[in-house]
Design a protein around this motif. Structure first.
Motif, PDB file in Angstrom:
ATOM      1  N   HIS A 108       0.791  -1.224   0.000  1.00  0.00           N
ATOM      2  CA  HIS A 108       0.000   0.000   0.000  1.00  0.00           C
ATOM      3  C   HIS A 108       0.831   1.284   0.000  1.00  0.00           C
ATOM      4  O   HIS A 108       0.632   2.129  -0.874  1.00  0.00           O
ATOM      5  CB  HIS A 108      -0.995   0.001   1.159  1.00  0.00           C
ATOM      6  CG  HIS A 108      -1.671   1.312   1.354  1.00  0.00           C
ATOM      7  ND1 HIS A 108      -2.570   1.821   0.431  1.00  0.00           N
ATOM      8  CD2 HIS A 108      -1.550   2.239   2.322  1.00  0.00           C
ATOM      9  CE1 HIS A 108      -2.978   3.007   0.851  1.00  0.00           C
ATOM     10  NE2 HIS A 108      -2.370   3.273   1.999  1.00  0.00           N
ATOM     11  N   PRO A 109       1.770   1.488   0.935  1.00  0.00           N
ATOM     12  CA  PRO A 109       2.491   2.762   0.922  1.00  0.00           C
ATOM     13  C   PRO A 109       3.327   2.978  -0.342  1.00  0.00           C
ATOM     14  O   PRO A 109       3.483   4.106  -0.806  1.00  0.00           O
ATOM     15  CB  PRO A 109       3.386   2.705   2.158  1.00  0.00           C
ATOM     16  CG  PRO A 109       3.193   1.394   2.782  1.00  0.00           C
ATOM     17  CD  PRO A 109       2.130   0.654   2.054  1.00  0.00           C
ATOM     18  N   VAL A 110       3.815   1.890  -0.909  1.00  0.00           N
ATOM     19  CA  VAL A 110       4.611   1.999  -2.133  1.00  0.00           C
ATOM     20  C   VAL A 110       3.718   2.387  -3.315  1.00  0.00           C
ATOM     21  O   VAL A 110       4.019   3.308  -4.075  1.00  0.00           O
ATOM     22  CB  VAL A 110       5.346   0.669  -2.420  1.00  0.00           C
ATOM     23  CG1 VAL A 110       6.074   0.730  -3.745  1.00  0.00           C
ATOM     24  CG2 VAL A 110       6.301   0.337  -1.280  1.00  0.00           C
ATOM     25  N   MET A 111       2.611   1.674  -3.458  1.00  0.00           N
ATOM     26  CA  MET A 111       1.724   1.904  -4.599  1.00  0.00           C
ATOM     27  C   MET A 111       0.893   3.186  -4.455  1.00  0.00           C
ATOM     28  O   MET A 111       0.562   3.827  -5.448  1.00  0.00           O
ATOM     29  CB  MET A 111       0.786   0.710  -4.777  1.00  0.00           C
ATOM     30  CG  MET A 111       1.498  -0.606  -5.015  1.00  0.00           C
ATOM     31  SD  MET A 111       2.544  -0.608  -6.475  1.00  0.00           S
ATOM     32  CE  MET A 111       1.323  -0.550  -7.755  1.00  0.00           C
ATOM     33  N   ALA A 112       0.562   3.567  -3.224  1.00  0.00           N
ATOM     34  CA  ALA A 112      -0.275   4.758  -3.002  1.00  0.00           C
ATOM     35  C   ALA A 112       0.414   6.030  -3.462  1.00  0.00           C
ATOM     36  O   ALA A 112      -0.257   7.027  -3.741  1.00  0.00           O
ATOM     37  CB  ALA A 112      -0.659   4.852  -1.530  1.00  0.00           C
ATOM     38  N   SER A 139      -5.676   1.842  -2.802  1.00  0.00           N
ATOM     39  CA  SER A 139      -6.043   1.837  -1.385  1.00  0.00           C
ATOM     40  C   SER A 139      -5.792   0.431  -0.841  1.00  0.00           C
ATOM     41  O   SER A 139      -5.688  -0.540  -1.597  1.00  0.00           O
ATOM     42  CB  SER A 139      -7.510   2.218  -1.205  1.00  0.00           C
ATOM     43  OG  SER A 139      -8.344   1.202  -1.723  1.00  0.00           O
ATOM     44  N   LYS A 140      -5.707   0.315   0.479  1.00  0.00           N
ATOM     45  CA  LYS A 140      -5.496  -1.009   1.083  1.00  0.00           C
ATOM     46  C   LYS A 140      -6.600  -1.982   0.673  1.00  0.00           C
ATOM     47  O   LYS A 140      -6.333  -3.135   0.355  1.00  0.00           O
ATOM     48  CB  LYS A 140      -5.446  -0.893   2.605  1.00  0.00           C
ATOM     49  CG  LYS A 140      -4.188  -0.265   3.131  1.00  0.00           C
ATOM     50  CD  LYS A 140      -4.212  -0.219   4.651  1.00  0.00           C
ATOM     51  CE  LYS A 140      -2.988   0.503   5.175  1.00  0.00           C
ATOM     52  NZ  LYS A 140      -2.993   0.582   6.647  1.00  0.00           N
ATOM     53  N   ALA A 141      -7.827  -1.493   0.677  1.00  0.00           N
ATOM     54  CA  ALA A 141      -8.959  -2.360   0.320  1.00  0.00           C
ATOM     55  C   ALA A 141      -8.876  -2.816  -1.134  1.00  0.00           C
ATOM     56  O   ALA A 141      -9.141  -3.991  -1.434  1.00  0.00           O
ATOM     57  CB  ALA A 141     -10.278  -1.642   0.575  1.00  0.00           C
TER      58      ALA A 141
END
Length: 129
Positions: A77-81, A89-91
């Motif tokens: 998540h933090p990498v792709m966001a 998003s995480k979901a």
């Protein structure tokens, strides 16, 4: 399902609700009971998404695999966001890697991770490549 009930300041009791079925014929009851005891001790520390994944969505997926898949999604998540926080998003990441068309690949990645970091017989660099 796991509920935490307060019994005082900074004191909680975990209440676990579960559906238990009789063992299949020929199954080792001692081995099954040992596994059940191990999993009950860990359950209060698990993310609800992990439990949902291996209990309700894909019962064939082990708890360890579900934990690894959930952890990898959280790490992605933090990498792709940084590219797009709405799409990644995480979901959305969790939905993508746990869809029917991709869950087998996700499980295989989790198996590779488990094999690589198996303390009794880790996968070597040559075998990994």
């Amino acid at each position: 399902h796991v509920d935490l009930v307060s019994t005082g300041p900074d004191e909680f009791v975990s209440q676990i609700r579960m559906h238990v079925e009789p063992l299949r014929e020929g199954a080792d009851s001692e081995e099954a009971f040992d596994l059940l005891k191990k999993e009950i001790k860990r359950i209060k520390w698990l993310d609800p998404a992990t439990i949902e994944l291996c209990v309700n969505k894909y019962p064939w997926l082990t708890m360890e695999r579900a934990e690894i898949i959930t952890a990898f999604c959280a790490l992605m998540h933090p990498v792709m966001a940084k590219q797009n926080s709405f799409i990644f998003s995480k979901a959305n990441i969790m939905d993508l890697v746990t869809k029917k068309r991709s869950i087998n690949h996700s499980a295989a990645i989790a198996d590779l991770f488990l094999a690589r970091f198996d303390p009794t017989n880790p996968l070597s660099d040559d075998e990994l490549n």
